[in-house]
Design an enzyme around this catalytic site. Structure first.
Site, mmCIF file in Angstrom:
data_model
loop_
_atom_site.group_PDB
_atom_site.id
_atom_site.type_symbol
_atom_site.label_atom_id
_atom_site.label_comp_id
_atom_site.label_asym_id
_atom_site.label_seq_id
_atom_site.Cartn_x
_atom_site.Cartn_y
_atom_site.Cartn_z
ATOM 1 N N HIS A 106 0.825 -1.225 0.000
ATOM 2 C CA HIS A 106 0.000 0.000 0.000
ATOM 3 C C HIS A 106 0.853 1.266 0.000
ATOM 4 O O HIS A 106 0.325 2.363 -0.202
ATOM 5 C CB HIS A 106 -0.935 0.029 1.207
ATOM 6 C CG HIS A 106 -2.011 -1.017 1.173
ATOM 7 N ND1 HIS A 106 -2.850 -1.177 0.100
ATOM 8 C CD2 HIS A 106 -2.364 -1.966 2.082
ATOM 9 C CE1 HIS A 106 -3.685 -2.183 0.339
ATOM 10 N NE2 HIS A 106 -3.406 -2.689 1.526
ATOM 11 N N ASP A 155 -2.795 -10.592 -2.591
ATOM 12 C CA ASP A 155 -3.370 -10.105 -1.337
ATOM 13 C C ASP A 155 -4.849 -9.757 -1.578
ATOM 14 O O ASP A 155 -5.234 -9.418 -2.693
ATOM 15 C CB ASP A 155 -2.585 -8.858 -0.911
ATOM 16 C CG ASP A 155 -2.916 -8.380 0.479
ATOM 17 O OD1 ASP A 155 -2.148 -8.694 1.407
ATOM 18 O OD2 ASP A 155 -3.938 -7.666 0.639
ATOM 19 N N HIS A 166 -6.307 -7.185 -0.748
ATOM 20 C CA HIS A 166 -6.413 -5.750 -1.030
ATOM 21 C C HIS A 166 -5.636 -5.386 -2.291
ATOM 22 O O HIS A 166 -4.567 -5.962 -2.561
ATOM 23 C CB HIS A 166 -5.857 -4.943 0.152
ATOM 24 C CG HIS A 166 -6.522 -5.240 1.459
ATOM 25 N ND1 HIS A 166 -5.965 -6.097 2.392
ATOM 26 C CD2 HIS A 166 -7.701 -4.813 1.964
ATOM 27 C CE1 HIS A 166 -6.786 -6.170 3.444
ATOM 28 N NE2 HIS A 166 -7.840 -5.409 3.202
ATOM 29 N N ASP A 181 -4.435 -12.724 3.174
ATOM 30 C CA ASP A 181 -5.709 -12.285 3.758
ATOM 31 C C ASP A 181 -6.905 -12.547 2.846
ATOM 32 O O ASP A 181 -8.033 -12.194 3.190
ATOM 33 C CB ASP A 181 -5.649 -10.803 4.184
ATOM 34 C CG ASP A 181 -4.958 -9.919 3.182
ATOM 35 O OD1 ASP A 181 -4.663 -10.382 2.062
ATOM 36 O OD2 ASP A 181 -4.706 -8.735 3.518
#
Ligand SMILES: [Zn+2]
Length: 309
Positions: A127, A164, A166, A245
């Site tokens: 991120h 991931d 995200h 995740d």
């Protein structure tokens, strides 16, 4: 050295956000304990992560931003650098080690000391943008590794695969104007950071996934949208942003993947790497917040990295 390097550092467990934060020190030890208890442990070359240098960080990040992270590092207590992201007195060192592990992984792989490497590090990186910390990330570990490879080795193209839950907004931000990088990010949508689903870029292949997406559907879209494309891109090195995740037990994500799915995509990438880039893969931990699921998922991933062609 063995075929796969396992790179980590105990100081990555000293960085901590607020109490109860899901991106917690035990993530590192859960993976470490699980790998050590498995027979594959003796097949891994253990390597201690070195800190990244400022010169290495500057290839992926704005110098003023790097200086601001150093300046905010507290001598005691916590400093919030983003609503989700805090620094304690050990966070800066952990962030430097996490980025440095990707640099070390590139050196080991490109110098043929190992074929592949897995970095069990935190804070995660995907991120973190060129000039911004966010979403538990300070420096974009994989992006620092990619730039190190371009600057120091005969590497002309790399593929970065991010599975991931995200979107890897930071990696997309850093490489959006760099067509040496094929960036492939699969992510639940809509979900934090709410980016990536509308990206139109010839060298970015995002796969937004509806909440509840199963492993079967994941295999289908990855096969259709990524595998041939990565093969045809002919990367000289493949990076993996290995977030776990998207596991069905994860408390943050809402996808329904499991250990077998992480093993499946890793095997696909190993097959491509064996075909196009002498097997070379550098993988770095991103998310994964259910500790038992994180540990067994990382184990499945590392076992797949160990597989022979
Ligand atoms: Zn994540």
């Amino acid at each position: 050295m063995n075929k796969v390097a396992y790179i980590t550092h105990t100081d990555c467990t000293k960085h901590q956000h607020s109490d109860g934060h899901p991106e917690q020190p035990a993530r590192i030890t859960a993976i470490d304990d699980c790998l050590k208890q498995d027979p594959i442990w003796s097949s891994l070359s253990q390597v201690e992560a070195p800190p990244a240098s400022n010169e290495q960080l500057q290839k992926a990040h704005d110098l003023t931003y790097i200086k601001s992270i150093y300046a905010q590092s507290p001598t005691e207590g916590l400093v919030q650098v983003d609503p989700d992201t805090a620094m304690n007195p050990h966070s800066l060192r952990a962030a430097l080690l996490a980025a440095g592990s990707a640099v070390k992984a590139v050196d080991l792989v490109m110098n043929n000391e190992v074929t592949r490497a897995f970095c069990n590090v935190r804070p995660p990186g995907h991120h973190a943008e060129h000039d911004k910390a966010m979403g538990f990330c300070f420096f974009n570990n994989v992006a620092v590794g990619v730039h190190h490879a371009f600057a120091n080795y005969p590497v002309k193209r790399v593929a970065v695969i991010d599975f991931d839950v995200h979107h890897g907004n930071g990696t997309e931000d850093i490489f959006k104007n760099d067509d040496r990088v094929l960036f492939c990010s699969s992510f639940e949508h809509p979900l934090y950071p709410f980016t990536g689903a509308d990206t139109q870029n010839p060298h970015i292949a995002n796969i937004p996934l509806a909440t509840g997406t199963s492993g079967e559907k994941f295999h289908q879209v990855v096969t259709q949208q990524w595998l041939d494309r990565i093969r045809e891109f002919k990367p000289d090195l493949i990076f993996i942003s290995a977030g776990f995740d998207a596991h069905k037990e994860d408390p943050i994500g809402g996808l329904n993947l499991d250990e077998a799915d992480f093993a499946w995509i890793t095997h696909q990438l190993v097959d491509i790497a064996d075909e196009v880039c002498s097997g070379r893969i550098v993988s770095s931990l991103e998310g994964g917040y259910n500790l038992p699921a994180l540990a067994t998922s990382a184990l499945a991933h590392v076992k797949a990295l160990l597989s022979a062609p």
